[in-house]
Design a protein around this motif. Sequence first.
Motif, short mmCIF file in Angstrom:
data_model
loop_
_atom_site.label_atom_id
_atom_site.label_comp_id
_atom_site.label_asym_id
_atom_site.label_seq_id
_atom_site.Cartn_x
_atom_site.Cartn_y
_atom_site.Cartn_z
N ASP A 98 0.91 -1.88 0.14
CA ASP A 98 0.21 -0.09 -0.34
C ASP A 98 0.88 0.81 -0.13
OD1 ASP A 98 -1.36 2.02 0.49
OD2 ASP A 98 -2.51 1.22 1.98
N PHE A 99 0.71 2.18 -0.67
CA PHE A 99 1.45 3.36 -1.17
C PHE A 99 0.90 4.70 -0.65
CE2 PHE A 99 3.34 0.02 -4.13
CZ PHE A 99 4.24 0.14 -4.22
N SER A 100 0.16 4.04 -0.13
CA SER A 100 -0.83 5.66 0.91
C SER A 100 0.15 6.11 1.74
CB SER A 100 -2.52 4.86 1.80
OG SER A 100 -2.74 4.53 0.54
N ALA A 101 1.06 5.62 2.33
CA ALA A 101 1.95 6.56 3.71
C ALA A 101 3.18 6.86 3.04
CB ALA A 101 2.41 5.61 4.44
N GLU A 102 3.84 7.39 3.32
CA GLU A 102 5.60 7.93 2.85
C GLU A 102 5.93 6.80 3.36
OE1 GLU A 102 9.19 10.14 4.15
OE2 GLU A 102 7.18 11.25 5.43
N LYS A 103 6.17 5.52 4.02
CA LYS A 103 6.86 4.35 3.12
C LYS A 103 5.66 3.33 2.92
CE LYS A 103 9.60 0.78 5.79
NZ LYS A 103 9.68 0.51 7.02
N PRO A 104 6.25 2.73 2.01
CA PRO A 104 4.80 1.63 1.33
C PRO A 104 3.88 0.38 2.64
CG PRO A 104 6.14 1.95 -0.53
CD PRO A 104 7.28 2.58 0.69
N LEU A 105 3.51 0.21 2.74
CA LEU A 105 3.11 -0.34 4.12
C LEU A 105 2.88 -2.06 3.60
CD1 LEU A 105 2.25 -1.05 6.92
CD2 LEU A 105 -0.31 -0.70 6.97
N ILE A 106 3.19 -2.47 4.21
CA ILE A 106 3.63 -4.38 3.33
C ILE A 106 2.13 -5.41 4.29
CG2 ILE A 106 4.42 -6.30 2.93
CD1 ILE A 106 7.16 -4.69 2.25
N THR A 107 1.23 -5.80 3.73
CA THR A 107 0.29 -6.71 4.76
C THR A 107 0.10 -7.76 3.61
OG1 THR A 107 -0.87 -3.93 4.74
CG2 THR A 107 -2.17 -6.05 5.14
N ASP A 108 0.58 -9.06 5.04
CA ASP A 108 0.25 -10.08 4.75
C ASP A 108 -1.27 -10.42 4.09
OD1 ASP A 108 2.34 -10.90 5.08
OD2 ASP A 108 2.76 -11.87 6.66
N GLY A 109 -0.84 -11.37 3.32
CA GLY A 109 -2.86 -11.71 3.30
C GLY A 109 -3.54 -13.24 3.89
N PRO A 110 -4.24 -13.45 3.77
CA PRO A 110 -5.43 -12.97 3.25
C PRO A 110 -5.56 -11.43 3.24
CG PRO A 110 -6.37 -14.44 4.76
CD PRO A 110 -4.97 -14.11 5.08
N TYR A 111 -6.24 -10.78 2.54
CA TYR A 111 -6.53 -9.54 2.87
C TYR A 111 -7.72 -8.75 1.76
CZ TYR A 111 -4.04 -9.79 -1.49
OH TYR A 111 -3.24 -10.77 -2.79
N GLY A 112 -9.15 -8.23 1.67
CA GLY A 112 -10.01 -7.93 1.22
C GLY A 112 -11.16 -8.79 1.12
N GLU A 113 -12.05 -8.65 0.77
CA GLU A 113 -13.23 -9.65 0.12
C GLU A 113 -12.33 -10.25 -0.88
OE1 GLU A 113 -17.39 -8.01 -0.05
OE2 GLU A 113 -16.30 -6.00 0.81
N THR A 114 -12.64 -11.77 -0.69
CA THR A 114 -12.97 -13.13 -2.14
C THR A 114 -13.26 -12.19 -3.41
OG1 THR A 114 -13.88 -14.62 -0.17
CG2 THR A 114 -13.80 -14.79 -2.36
N LYS A 115 -14.39 -11.03 -3.45
CA LYS A 115 -14.75 -10.68 -4.87
C LYS A 115 -13.65 -9.78 -5.47
CE LYS A 115 -17.46 -7.38 -3.10
NZ LYS A 115 -18.97 -6.17 -3.12
N GLU A 116 -12.82 -9.57 -4.04
CA GLU A 116 -12.22 -8.41 -4.38
C GLU A 116 -10.49 -9.19 -5.88
OE1 GLU A 116 -11.71 -6.42 -1.18
OE2 GLU A 116 -13.12 -4.80 -2.31
N LEU A 117 -10.35 -10.51 -5.04
CA LEU A 117 -9.08 -11.21 -5.04
C LEU A 117 -9.11 -11.90 -6.55
CD1 LEU A 117 -8.68 -13.38 -1.80
CD2 LEU A 117 -8.04 -11.17 -2.61
N PHE A 118 -7.77 -11.66 -7.16
CA PHE A 118 -7.45 -12.05 -8.53
C PHE A 118 -6.76 -13.58 -8.66
CE2 PHE A 118 -4.12 -10.17 -11.74
CZ PHE A 118 -4.25 -11.39 -12.66
N ASN A 119 -7.88 -14.41 -9.10
CA ASN A 119 -7.57 -15.76 -8.77
C ASN A 119 -6.80 -16.24 -9.87
OD1 ASN A 119 -9.24 -15.85 -6.52
ND2 ASN A 119 -10.91 -15.97 -7.52
N GLY A 120 -6.77 -15.84 -10.99
CA GLY A 120 -6.01 -16.64 -12.52
C GLY A 120 -6.23 -15.32 -13.44
N PHE A 121 -5.64 -15.80 -14.77
CA PHE A 121 -6.13 -14.98 -15.76
C PHE A 121 -5.29 -16.11 -17.41
CE2 PHE A 121 -1.44 -14.39 -14.59
CZ PHE A 121 -0.49 -14.17 -15.66
N TRP A 122 -5.82 -15.58 -18.45
CA TRP A 122 -5.53 -15.91 -19.21
C TRP A 122 -5.04 -14.09 -20.34
CZ3 TRP A 122 -9.95 -18.00 -16.96
CH2 TRP A 122 -9.99 -19.32 -17.31
#
Length: 141
Positions: free
Chosen positions: A58-82
Motif C-alpha cells: 500500500d503506497f498511501s503512506a510516505e513509506k509503503p506498507l506491506i500487509t500479508d494476505g489474506p486481504y480484501g473480500e474474496t470477490k476483490e481477489l484476482f485468482n488467475g488470468f489468461w
Amino acid sequence: MKFMLIMRATDEAVQAYSQIPFEQIIEAMGKYNESMIKAGVLAAGEGLSDASEGFVVDFSAEKPLITDGPYGETKELFNGFWIIEVSSREEAAEWASRAPLTAGNFLEVRRVQEMDDFPADNEWIQKEQGWRDEAEQRAQQ
C-alpha cells in the motif's frame, strides 16, 4: 489486440469449487486452454496461489506498507488470468464466455495496452520499445 481475462469469485463460488474433484477442475481448464491454443489465441495464462500466501503493498503512506494476505473480500481477489490475442473486443467476449467457470465466478476483461497506444516520441516509450526488442532477440537465440 490483446485482452486479459481476470478471474474472480465470490465466497459461495469458492465453497462450491471445494466440492468439485480437483481432477475435474483441471480437466475442464485444460480443455479450455487447449481450445485457445489450437485457435492460436492464448498468449499466457496462470492460476494464482491462495491469497493467504500473498501480500499487498500500500503506497498511501510516505513509506509503503506491506500487509500479508489474506486481504480484501474474496470477490476483490484476482485468482488467475489468461491473456488472449484476438481481432476484436467481441471475439474476446466470446472466448471469455466459454471459460469453464460456475455461478459466482466472473471474468473481468480488459484490453492490454500496446506500444502504439503511447506517444512514440516519448523518451521512456522509446526505451521500453528498445528493451522489448532486446528481449525478443534474446528469446530467439
